[in-house]
Scaffold this motif. Sequence first.
Motif, PDB file in Angstrom:
ATOM      1  N   ARG A 209       0.553  -0.787   0.597  1.00 51.17           N
ATOM      2  CA  ARG A 209       0.370   0.095  -0.029  1.00 51.17           C
ATOM      3  C   ARG A 209       0.608   1.147  -0.102  1.00 51.17           C
ATOM      4  O   ARG A 209       1.769   1.269   0.726  1.00 51.17           O
ATOM      5  CB  ARG A 209      -1.539   0.435   0.961  1.00 51.17           C
ATOM      6  CG  ARG A 209      -1.717  -0.888   0.720  1.00 51.17           C
ATOM      7  CD  ARG A 209      -2.893  -1.069   2.219  1.00 51.17           C
ATOM      8  NE  ARG A 209      -2.421  -0.972   3.712  1.00 51.17           N
ATOM      9  CZ  ARG A 209      -2.062   0.008   4.120  1.00 51.17           C
ATOM     10  NH1 ARG A 209      -2.704   1.649   3.919  1.00 51.17           N
ATOM     11  NH2 ARG A 209      -0.870   0.291   5.374  1.00 51.17           N
ATOM     12  N   ALA A 210       0.105   2.166  -0.742  1.00 50.21           N
ATOM     13  CA  ALA A 210       1.110   3.162  -1.071  1.00 50.21           C
ATOM     14  C   ALA A 210       0.146   4.631  -0.723  1.00 50.21           C
ATOM     15  O   ALA A 210       0.212   5.587  -1.252  1.00 50.21           O
ATOM     16  CB  ALA A 210       1.774   3.170  -2.337  1.00 50.21           C
ATOM     17  N   THR A 211      -1.106   4.182   1.054  1.00 48.81           N
ATOM     18  CA  THR A 211      -1.470   5.293   1.030  1.00 48.81           C
ATOM     19  C   THR A 211      -1.300   5.586   1.994  1.00 48.81           C
ATOM     20  O   THR A 211      -0.229   5.147   3.354  1.00 48.81           O
ATOM     21  CB  THR A 211      -3.346   4.491   1.470  1.00 48.81           C
ATOM     22  OG1 THR A 211      -2.815   4.186   2.105  1.00 48.81           O
ATOM     23  CG2 THR A 211      -3.305   3.721  -0.169  1.00 48.81           C
ATOM     24  N   THR A 212      -2.054   6.672   2.901  1.00 48.00           N
ATOM     25  CA  THR A 212      -1.201   7.668   4.039  1.00 48.00           C
ATOM     26  C   THR A 212      -2.758   7.242   5.075  1.00 48.00           C
ATOM     27  O   THR A 212      -3.144   7.982   6.094  1.00 48.00           O
ATOM     28  CB  THR A 212      -1.026   8.753   4.062  1.00 48.00           C
ATOM     29  OG1 THR A 212      -1.832   9.491   3.191  1.00 48.00           O
ATOM     30  CG2 THR A 212       0.139   9.030   3.259  1.00 48.00           C
ATOM     31  N   ASP A 213      -4.066   6.534   4.388  1.00 45.41           N
ATOM     32  CA  ASP A 213      -4.923   6.383   5.684  1.00 45.41           C
ATOM     33  C   ASP A 213      -4.693   5.577   6.697  1.00 45.41           C
ATOM     34  O   ASP A 213      -3.837   4.973   7.197  1.00 45.41           O
ATOM     35  CB  ASP A 213      -6.115   5.850   4.386  1.00 45.41           C
ATOM     36  CG  ASP A 213      -5.495   4.348   3.644  1.00 45.41           C
ATOM     37  OD1 ASP A 213      -4.973   3.664   4.314  1.00 45.41           O
ATOM     38  OD2 ASP A 213      -6.123   3.727   2.813  1.00 45.41           O
ATOM     39  N   GLN A 214      -5.748   4.836   7.009  1.00 43.33           N
ATOM     40  CA  GLN A 214      -6.164   4.312   8.635  1.00 43.33           C
ATOM     41  C   GLN A 214      -6.138   2.881   8.275  1.00 43.33           C
ATOM     42  O   GLN A 214      -6.159   2.100   9.373  1.00 43.33           O
ATOM     43  CB  GLN A 214      -6.952   4.748   9.072  1.00 43.33           C
ATOM     44  CG  GLN A 214      -7.118   6.328   9.688  1.00 43.33           C
ATOM     45  CD  GLN A 214      -8.332   6.257  10.935  1.00 43.33           C
ATOM     46  OE1 GLN A 214      -9.846   5.788   9.296  1.00 43.33           O
ATOM     47  NE2 GLN A 214      -8.619   7.045  11.355  1.00 43.33           N
ATOM     48  N   CYS A 215      -5.783   2.348   7.074  1.00 44.15           N
ATOM     49  CA  CYS A 215      -5.435   0.607   7.127  1.00 44.15           C
ATOM     50  C   CYS A 215      -4.531   0.267   7.749  1.00 44.15           C
ATOM     51  O   CYS A 215      -3.996  -0.784   8.329  1.00 44.15           O
ATOM     52  CB  CYS A 215      -4.994   0.422   5.304  1.00 44.15           C
ATOM     53  SG  CYS A 215      -5.586  -1.097   5.018  1.00 44.15           S
ATOM     54  N   ASP A 216      -3.522   1.447   7.700  1.00 40.97           N
ATOM     55  CA  ASP A 216      -1.912   0.666   9.081  1.00 40.97           C
ATOM     56  C   ASP A 216      -2.835   0.597  10.378  1.00 40.97           C
ATOM     57  O   ASP A 216      -1.850  -1.024  10.311  1.00 40.97           O
ATOM     58  CB  ASP A 216      -0.967   1.665   9.101  1.00 40.97           C
ATOM     59  CG  ASP A 216       0.535   1.036   6.953  1.00 40.97           C
ATOM     60  OD1 ASP A 216      -0.125   0.260   7.045  1.00 40.97           O
ATOM     61  OD2 ASP A 216       0.474   2.315   7.193  1.00 40.97           O
ATOM     62  N   LEU A 217      -3.676   1.092  10.354  1.00 43.49           N
ATOM     63  CA  LEU A 217      -3.592   0.723  11.720  1.00 43.49           C
ATOM     64  C   LEU A 217      -4.655  -0.848  12.140  1.00 43.49           C
ATOM     65  O   LEU A 217      -4.541  -0.947  13.037  1.00 43.49           O
ATOM     66  CB  LEU A 217      -4.106   2.258  12.968  1.00 43.49           C
ATOM     67  CG  LEU A 217      -3.384   3.430  12.920  1.00 43.49           C
ATOM     68  CD1 LEU A 217      -4.663   4.097  13.101  1.00 43.49           C
ATOM     69  CD2 LEU A 217      -2.635   2.796  13.938  1.00 43.49           C
ATOM     70  N   CYS A 218      -5.359  -0.866  10.995  1.00 43.01           N
ATOM     71  CA  CYS A 218      -6.394  -1.515  10.706  1.00 43.01           C
ATOM     72  C   CYS A 218      -5.462  -2.957  10.871  1.00 43.01           C
ATOM     73  O   CYS A 218      -6.092  -3.694  12.032  1.00 43.01           O
ATOM     74  CB  CYS A 218      -6.987  -1.174   9.785  1.00 43.01           C
ATOM     75  SG  CYS A 218      -8.366  -2.634   9.304  1.00 43.01           S
ATOM     76  N   GLU A 219      -4.904  -2.655   9.916  1.00 41.60           N
ATOM     77  CA  GLU A 219      -4.117  -3.845  10.160  1.00 41.60           C
ATOM     78  C   GLU A 219      -2.531  -4.549  11.278  1.00 41.60           C
ATOM     79  O   GLU A 219      -2.995  -5.791  11.495  1.00 41.60           O
ATOM     80  CB  GLU A 219      -2.551  -3.561   8.909  1.00 41.60           C
ATOM     81  CG  GLU A 219      -3.739  -3.769   7.052  1.00 41.60           C
ATOM     82  CD  GLU A 219      -3.271  -3.654   6.129  1.00 41.60           C
ATOM     83  OE1 GLU A 219      -4.093  -4.772   5.215  1.00 41.60           O
ATOM     84  OE2 GLU A 219      -1.685  -3.833   5.848  1.00 41.60           O
ATOM     85  N   GLN A 220      -2.039  -3.775  11.742  1.00 41.60           N
ATOM     86  CA  GLN A 220      -1.728  -3.811  12.736  1.00 41.60           C
ATOM     87  C   GLN A 220      -2.107  -4.503  14.079  1.00 41.60           C
ATOM     88  O   GLN A 220      -2.121  -5.044  15.254  1.00 41.60           O
ATOM     89  CB  GLN A 220      -0.719  -2.538  13.349  1.00 41.60           C
ATOM     90  CG  GLN A 220      -0.281  -1.899  12.568  1.00 41.60           C
ATOM     91  CD  GLN A 220       0.528  -0.865  12.695  1.00 41.60           C
ATOM     92  OE1 GLN A 220       0.772   0.095  12.724  1.00 41.60           O
ATOM     93  NE2 GLN A 220       1.465  -0.084  12.162  1.00 41.60           N
ATOM     94  N   GLY A 221      -3.868  -3.504  14.166  1.00 42.33           N
ATOM     95  CA  GLY A 221      -4.277  -4.509  15.402  1.00 42.33           C
ATOM     96  C   GLY A 221      -5.239  -5.683  15.129  1.00 42.33           C
ATOM     97  O   GLY A 221      -5.898  -6.362  15.871  1.00 42.33           O
ATOM     98  N   GLY A 222      -5.171  -6.369  13.505  1.00 43.35           N
ATOM     99  CA  GLY A 222      -5.252  -7.922  13.597  1.00 43.35           C
ATOM    100  C   GLY A 222      -6.454  -7.900  12.584  1.00 43.35           C
ATOM    101  O   GLY A 222      -7.637  -8.697  12.316  1.00 43.35           O
TER     102      GLY A 222
END
Length: 294
Positions: free
Chosen positions: A247-260
């Motif tokens: 992903r080359a995005t700055t949305d909140q998906c990182d937080l979602c995936e890091q939290g399972g």
Amino acid sequence: MAARLPRFPVLLFVFLAVHIAAAHGDPAPLPTTYDGSMCPESSSCGNVSIRYPFYLSSTTRNITDYNTSYSCGYTDLEIFCQDEGPTGTPVIFLGGDKYTILNIDYDSKTIILADSDVLLGGSCPAVRHGVSFNKMWLHNTSSNDNLTFYFNCYSTRGHDEVPPPDLVTYEIGCNLKSPYADGASFVFTPDDHDKAKEHALDQDGRCKEVVSVPVRSEVLMARNQSVLVTGGYAEVLWYGFELEWNRATTDQCDLCEQGGGKCAYSQKREFTGCLCSNAKVGHPDCRPRSSLLE
């Protein structure tokens, strides 16, 4: 005892906030729960395993209030399964063109694709388009080279003009079908492309069509030019090309995936929420939070 505030103004505020956001083009909010069947740990189409962030087109869901849909996975990684069971063929669309998925490697985060039209085009296929895609998630890899095709050349410049002798080495000798059957057609590897430039094949309408496509370097290196022009280029194309996803995005998906959780996206590539394993929707992730309101 403190007096309780009436609930109606709070509900009205939520209602207005949702509709104001929709009016300004923000992604439609997901409900607080979702259909857990959208996010199977694994499914398959033919012999290809399909897991997040890829998803089958049949698992998208609609948000009826906003006439849109969302997926458990990245928007551009939607897979369509043609037929079912062991005979199914997984395909994906890039830039409106259909590609057959040959393999997905979840460890290296790479996918190998082949032009579906070329796979069905016989032993002397005409390549009708290049490869284009949105780079929000998909990217080329260093495992690719390019083949460049010049189709139907010299046919529009007079009956007496023939290809120069030093281009014969690159002329496709198998029987191309219409609309490329009237003139001479050529195929060039990156090492030989200077020869095409020397004769200005991409200028002055000398050729009807010029198409460059990615191919796997290891496959191309195993074929010499004499094999390519007699139809061997088809086999190189059948082995496909490689893309990687991240992903080359700055949305909140990182937080979602890091939290399972697994990211839900709209068809407009907008992050709409985090799909958790308990069929709950998190904003922005699945980690528990203490309630702010008692």
